[in-house]
Design a protein around this motif. Structure first.
Motif, short mmCIF file in Angstrom:
data_model
loop_
_atom_site.label_atom_id
_atom_site.label_comp_id
_atom_site.label_asym_id
_atom_site.label_seq_id
_atom_site.Cartn_x
_atom_site.Cartn_y
_atom_site.Cartn_z
N ALA A 102 60.14 109.86 31.65
CA ALA A 102 59.56 111.20 31.66
C ALA A 102 59.54 111.79 30.26
CB ALA A 102 60.39 112.10 32.58
N VAL A 103 58.40 112.38 29.91
CA VAL A 103 58.24 112.98 28.58
C VAL A 103 57.92 114.47 28.75
CG1 VAL A 103 56.81 112.98 26.51
CG2 VAL A 103 57.42 110.83 27.58
N SER A 104 58.69 115.31 28.09
CA SER A 104 58.54 116.75 28.24
C SER A 104 57.38 117.30 27.41
CB SER A 104 59.84 117.42 27.79
OG SER A 104 59.65 118.80 27.71
N LEU A 105 56.46 118.02 28.05
CA LEU A 105 55.34 118.64 27.33
C LEU A 105 55.37 120.16 27.57
CD1 LEU A 105 52.47 116.04 27.93
CD2 LEU A 105 53.98 116.25 25.98
N LYS A 120 42.98 127.82 27.03
CA LYS A 120 42.95 126.47 26.47
C LYS A 120 44.25 125.73 26.77
CE LYS A 120 42.01 124.31 22.24
NZ LYS A 120 43.14 124.01 21.48
N VAL A 121 44.13 124.50 27.26
CA VAL A 121 45.31 123.66 27.40
C VAL A 121 45.02 122.38 26.62
CG1 VAL A 121 46.83 122.43 29.00
CG2 VAL A 121 45.74 124.57 29.74
N ASN A 122 45.88 122.06 25.67
CA ASN A 122 45.66 120.87 24.86
C ASN A 122 46.06 119.62 25.66
OD1 ASN A 122 45.69 118.83 23.00
ND2 ASN A 122 46.67 120.05 21.39
N MET A 123 45.06 118.81 25.98
CA MET A 123 45.30 117.66 26.86
C MET A 123 45.64 116.37 26.09
SD MET A 123 45.11 118.54 29.97
CE MET A 123 44.67 120.04 30.85
N GLU A 124 45.57 116.45 24.76
CA GLU A 124 45.74 115.26 23.94
C GLU A 124 47.06 114.53 24.24
OE1 GLU A 124 44.51 116.40 19.90
OE2 GLU A 124 45.82 114.71 19.34
N GLN A 125 48.13 115.32 24.31
CA GLN A 125 49.45 114.72 24.52
C GLN A 125 49.56 114.08 25.91
OE1 GLN A 125 51.90 114.86 22.20
NE2 GLN A 125 50.99 116.31 20.77
N ASN A 127 47.13 112.75 27.63
CA ASN A 127 46.39 111.49 27.56
C ASN A 127 47.20 110.42 26.82
OD1 ASN A 127 43.73 111.52 28.81
ND2 ASN A 127 43.41 113.34 27.54
N HIS A 128 47.78 110.83 25.72
CA HIS A 128 48.53 109.90 24.88
C HIS A 128 49.67 109.24 25.66
CE1 HIS A 128 50.32 108.33 21.18
NE2 HIS A 128 51.48 108.74 21.67
N TYR A 129 50.48 110.07 26.33
CA TYR A 129 51.65 109.52 27.03
C TYR A 129 51.27 108.75 28.30
CZ TYR A 129 54.66 111.61 23.62
OH TYR A 129 55.28 111.91 22.44
N LEU A 130 50.18 109.18 28.94
CA LEU A 130 49.73 108.43 30.12
C LEU A 130 49.34 107.01 29.71
CD1 LEU A 130 47.60 111.07 32.05
CD2 LEU A 130 49.65 109.92 32.93
N LYS A 131 48.63 106.92 28.57
CA LYS A 131 48.20 105.60 28.09
C LYS A 131 49.39 104.71 27.80
CE LYS A 131 43.76 106.60 26.12
NZ LYS A 131 43.47 107.53 25.02
N LEU A 132 50.48 105.33 27.35
CA LEU A 132 51.68 104.55 27.05
C LEU A 132 52.43 104.13 28.31
CD1 LEU A 132 53.40 106.48 24.11
CD2 LEU A 132 52.33 104.23 24.05
N GLY A 133 52.04 104.71 29.44
CA GLY A 133 52.74 104.40 30.69
C GLY A 133 53.91 105.34 30.95
#
Ligand code: IPE
Length: 267
Positions: A102-105, A120-125, A127-133
């Motif tokens: 689990a990664v805290s955002l 606005k919600v920044n979705m970059e993070q 997406n980034h962590y989902l890609k990492l699994g």
């Protein structure tokens, strides 16, 4: 993918706390059990959680939801941010116990409001962590507001933004009740509460809000029902179910028939 929100009343003593000085309790065992149920599906998910007793009582006392009105609020806003992060770290560690990465955002760093509404919600993070699994975990928080200086972003609002962005196959609100009723199921005055199995434009009109003292700055069941309809209009099936009942979450994810309220996707 599934999108899950654990309500603040499921993971904390939100409904029993008397005022902002009362002891805040995190229900670790219950949270860990729910995480186990989620994990058993082996499906990708994003977790959102509410603030419960760690966020609502102080936010209510100092009207943080209305934005800046006095300098006194600044220290309180900072304190609520600290408290919801404490809760979040508890959730994260309960997840780690179940071997979930689990990664805290924190929304305080990713969300901007304008006039109390999330702009606005920044979705970059995410997406980034989902890609990492890894599993992104976000929560109801005090966040910056362009016009009011600060405000509150609820976990329910985050559910909508995430549903729009990721189009999960299912969005689940885990609460303390079986689903949505026409009125508070504990209310014994007047006509008895009726269970609503499906929320639509017609059934939503039947819901009345409770008149109790539970501190809640982000709205109760009617607001949740509206949110469910909005999520359904984004093309995502949305359910409310009871997290206190063992295996209801697990079975709902598997597609088994469980007691819950659903808003069916419209697109
Ligand atoms: C509220 O978040 C956030 C704060 C009060 C800071 P939510 O509205 O998602 O929390 P719960 O689920 O009602 O406790």
């Amino acid at each position: 993918m599934i999108l899950v929100k654990l309500g603040g009343s499921v993971i904390t003593n939100k409904e029993t706390i008397e005022d902002e000085r009362s002891k805040k309790i995190f229900y670790r065992a219950r949270t860990a059990r729910l995480m186990g149920e989620l994990k058993s599906s082996k499906e990708e998910f994003i977790l959102v959680h509410g603030a419960g007793s760690f966020g609502h009582p102080l936010s209510k006392k100092f009207n943080l939801g209305e934005g800046y009105v006095s300098a006194k609020q600044i220290a309180v806003a900072a304190k609520v941010q600290e408290d919801v992060r404490t809760l979040n770290l508890n959730v994260i560690s309960a997840m780690r116990e179940k071997n979930l990465a689990a990664v805290s955002l924190p929304p305080s760093l990713l969300v901007k409001l304008e006039n109390g509404r999330s702009k606005k919600v920044n979705m970059e993070q995410f997406n980034h962590y989902l890609k990492l699994g890894a599993i992104p975990v976000t929560f109801g928080d005090v966040v910056p507001d362009i016009s009011r200086k600060f405000g509150i972003c609820s976990g329910d609002d985050l559910m909508l933004h995430l549903a729009k962005e990721f189009k999960p196959r299912l969005a689940i609100f885990v609460t303390k009740v079986d689903g949505i009723y026409t009125k508070d199921p504990g209310d014994s005055t007047g006509s008895p509460p009726k269970f609503i199995t499906e929320i639509n434009e017609k059934t939503i009109k039947l819901i009345t809000e409770p008149r109790d003292n539970v501190p809640d700055v982000t709205g109760r069941m009617k607001r949740k029902a509206r949110m469910m309809l909005t999520i359904a209009k984004e093309g995502v099936d949305c359910v409310v179910l009871n997290g206190l009942k063992r295996n209801r979450l697990r079975r709902a994810i598997k597609g088994e028939k469980v007691k819950c309220t659903i808003a069916r996707r419209r697109k």
